[in-house]
Design an enzyme around this catalytic site. Structure first.
Site, PDB file in Angstrom:
ATOM      1  N   THR A 184      -4.672  -1.256   9.145  1.00 29.70           N
ATOM      2  CA  THR A 184      -4.907  -1.613   7.752  1.00 29.70           C
ATOM      3  C   THR A 184      -4.856  -3.119   7.559  1.00 29.70           C
ATOM      4  O   THR A 184      -4.083  -3.823   8.215  1.00 29.70           O
ATOM      5  CB  THR A 184      -3.859  -0.944   6.840  1.00 29.70           C
ATOM      6  OG1 THR A 184      -3.981  -1.467   5.514  1.00 29.70           O
ATOM      7  CG2 THR A 184      -2.443  -1.195   7.330  1.00 29.70           C
TER       8      THR A 184
ATOM      9  N   SER B 109       4.717  -2.197   2.108  1.00 31.51           N
ATOM     10  CA  SER B 109       5.279  -0.864   1.906  1.00 31.51           C
ATOM     11  C   SER B 109       5.765  -0.349   3.249  1.00 31.51           C
ATOM     12  O   SER B 109       5.473  -0.942   4.303  1.00 31.51           O
ATOM     13  CB  SER B 109       4.224   0.096   1.335  1.00 31.51           C
ATOM     14  OG  SER B 109       3.260   0.416   2.337  1.00 31.51           O
TER      15      SER B 109
ATOM     16  N   TYR C 192       4.671   2.329   4.685  1.00 30.58           N
ATOM     17  CA  TYR C 192       3.436   2.666   5.399  1.00 30.58           C
ATOM     18  C   TYR C 192       2.867   1.446   6.117  1.00 30.58           C
ATOM     19  O   TYR C 192       2.543   1.502   7.316  1.00 30.58           O
ATOM     20  CB  TYR C 192       2.401   3.230   4.426  1.00 30.58           C
ATOM     21  CG  TYR C 192       0.989   3.088   4.909  1.00 30.58           C
ATOM     22  CD1 TYR C 192       0.498   3.876   5.950  1.00 30.58           C
ATOM     23  CD2 TYR C 192       0.126   2.153   4.339  1.00 30.58           C
ATOM     24  CE1 TYR C 192      -0.805   3.732   6.407  1.00 30.58           C
ATOM     25  CE2 TYR C 192      -1.178   2.009   4.785  1.00 30.58           C
ATOM     26  CZ  TYR C 192      -1.643   2.796   5.820  1.00 30.58           C
ATOM     27  OH  TYR C 192      -2.927   2.646   6.265  1.00 30.58           O
ATOM     28  N   HIS C 193       2.726   0.341   5.411  1.00 32.64           N
ATOM     29  CA  HIS C 193       2.183  -0.870   6.036  1.00 32.64           C
ATOM     30  C   HIS C 193       3.108  -1.372   7.145  1.00 32.64           C
ATOM     31  O   HIS C 193       2.642  -1.929   8.139  1.00 32.64           O
ATOM     32  CB  HIS C 193       1.975  -1.958   4.986  1.00 32.64           C
ATOM     33  CG  HIS C 193       0.889  -1.648   3.992  1.00 32.64           C
ATOM     34  ND1 HIS C 193       1.154  -1.286   2.697  1.00 32.64           N
ATOM     35  CD2 HIS C 193      -0.453  -1.624   4.126  1.00 32.64           C
ATOM     36  CE1 HIS C 193       0.016  -1.064   2.062  1.00 32.64           C
ATOM     37  NE2 HIS C 193      -0.977  -1.256   2.908  1.00 32.64           N
TER      38      HIS C 193
ATOM     39  N   LYS D 138       2.311   0.339  10.398  1.00 30.37           N
ATOM     40  CA  LYS D 138       1.108  -0.211  11.032  1.00 30.37           C
ATOM     41  C   LYS D 138       1.417  -1.551  11.706  1.00 30.37           C
ATOM     42  O   LYS D 138       0.821  -1.898  12.726  1.00 30.37           O
ATOM     43  CB  LYS D 138       0.002  -0.392   9.992  1.00 30.37           C
ATOM     44  CG  LYS D 138      -0.485   0.914   9.362  1.00 30.37           C
ATOM     45  CD  LYS D 138      -1.259   1.783  10.342  1.00 30.37           C
ATOM     46  CE  LYS D 138      -1.940   2.935   9.631  1.00 30.37           C
ATOM     47  NZ  LYS D 138      -2.794   3.745  10.500  1.00 30.37           N
TER      48      LYS D 138
END
Length: 406
Positions: A145, A187, A189-190, A193
């Site tokens: 991302t 976040s 989530y980030h 990654k």
């Protein structure tokens, strides 16, 4: 090639599987169907009706003669089965979509944070160590991302993964150094990654694993050339506050006469890519594999950038929808610049699909067709980044909540 598509039942995985199958590749979809279970947990469904993965694969074979092989497997929890599958099948390439992909979902609660880290990081590491253990020489293409870079304004273009810096040694001499562009995840989530990047760097340099990491922008659109072929091949379409991407959500809101919900000032600049371009980029990345021992190849997989409020105002002009400015559930700057380099995909032949009214109309048309499937109470984005922010989140943008007359 024989290609394993991990997470091939998902929003990007399914159209990618069809795209590559049509090109003649042997496609194996590996998925634990967790995205469908999350729909059940959240009490929301894809705007577009989705058949089972087995039925979708059957329709594709009936239509094209090409078989999609489906394997029910949890990468994060079933390491031994994953290693055995790789050893037996020896895929030429592996496309890794198998991660929980929503930033708001990853911030809903402590349980969702733990799940996102356990699922995403374990899946990636299990895959890498299984590739090394089995000795297969597969090209790993990972969907990351743009969010790993953060959204701060530095006044310079974000490079494709790597940054050339100078440091001073003990003798006072300037020495050049190439580093991964510093991450600033917004976040959990980030953050996962960002952790993926470190895992990739280690296994590329230590074991010679051939890896391409795609830092993708926000995906919009509904169809690819393949999903248009049959009603039962239609892609999933998320509209809810956790999984719906911002442009698709605006178009849904316009289609059902719901306020276009802009959070904060709307000055946040984001990178975007159309779904058709996303699958095309995967194809291009597969054709440009690094060699064993090479550094991780990193692409910025996006085609344009826009401010959130500009998108809302453009759609409002097109459709007559009203724009509602609401408190921001995220912890982020009120505004940011986003200048991104994406020369590598353009050099490989990508012809970008940019925002066009015709394509936007296509999304609105799909939204209107399936409007009866929309639960309006699930449209607001209510997952807050901190407990303090949660106190000011607006859960009723339409103003339909019962009000006291006292």
């Amino acid at each position: 090639m024989k290609i394993a598509v991990l997470g091939g039942d998902g929003f990007c995985g399914w159209p990618t599987s069809l795209h590559l199958s049509e090109q003649g590749h042997e496609i194996h979809i590996i998925d634990n169907l967790s995205r469908r279970w999350i729909d059940t947990e959240l009490g929301v469904q894809s705007l577009t009706p989705m058949d089972s993965i087995q039925e979708r694969c059957r329709i594709w074979k009936t239509l094209t003669g090409n078989e999609l092989h489906f394997h029910l497997l949890d990468l994060a929890k079933e390491y031994e089965r994953l290693r055995q599958w790789l050893a037996e099948e020896k895929p030429d390439a592996i496309i890794h979509f198998a991660e929980q992909r929503a930033a708001p979902y990853s911030m809903k609660s402590d349980r969702h944070k733990v799940y996102t880290v356990n699922n995403n990081v374990n899946a990636t590491h299990n895959l890498l160590t299984a590739m090394v253990e089995t000795g297969i020489d597969a090209h790993l293409v990972h969907l990351g991302t743009m969010g790993v870079y953060g959204y701060s304004s530095v006044g310079a273009a974000i490079p494709e993964g790597y940054l050339d810096v100078e440091i001073e040694n003990l003798e006072g001499e300037k020495k050049g150094l190439e580093i991964l562009y510093p991450t600033k995840p917004g976040s959990v989530y980030h953050m996962t990654k960002s952790l993926d990047q470190i895992l990739f760097q280690f296994y590329a340099q230590n074991d010679g694993v051939r890896i391409t990491d795609l830092h993708q922008g926000i995906v919009w659109g509904t169809h690819t050339d393949q999903t248009r072929r049959h009603e039962q091949l239609i892609n999933r379409f998320d509209y809810d506050g956790d999984y719906g991407t911002v442009l698709n959500r605006f178009l849904i809101q316009a289609a059902i006469d719901y306020p276009l919900t802009v959070h904060g000032t709307g000055g946040q600049t984001r990178a975007f890519i159309h779904l058709q371009d996303s699958v095309r980029c995967i194809e291009l990345a597969l054709s440009d594999a690094p060699k064993a021992g090479d550094r991780v190849k990193i692409f910025n997989q996006m085609t344009e950038t826009h401010r959130v409020r500009d998108l809302a105002e453009m759609i409002a002009r097109m459709t007559g929808a009203k724009v509602a400015y609401l408190p921001n559930p995220r912890k982020e700057a009120e505004a940011n610049d986003l200048i991104v380099k994406n020369e590598q995909f353009l050099a490989l032949g990508l012809d970008p699909t940019t925002l066009q009214e015709g394509l936007l109309d296509e999304v609105v048309e799909v939204a209107k067709k399936y409007a009866h499937r929309i639960d309006r109470s699930r449209v607001p984005a209510v997952s807050a980044w901190t407990k303090d922010i949660a106190k000011r989140v607006e859960t009723d943008p339409e103003g339909k909540r019962l009000k006291s007359v006292s």
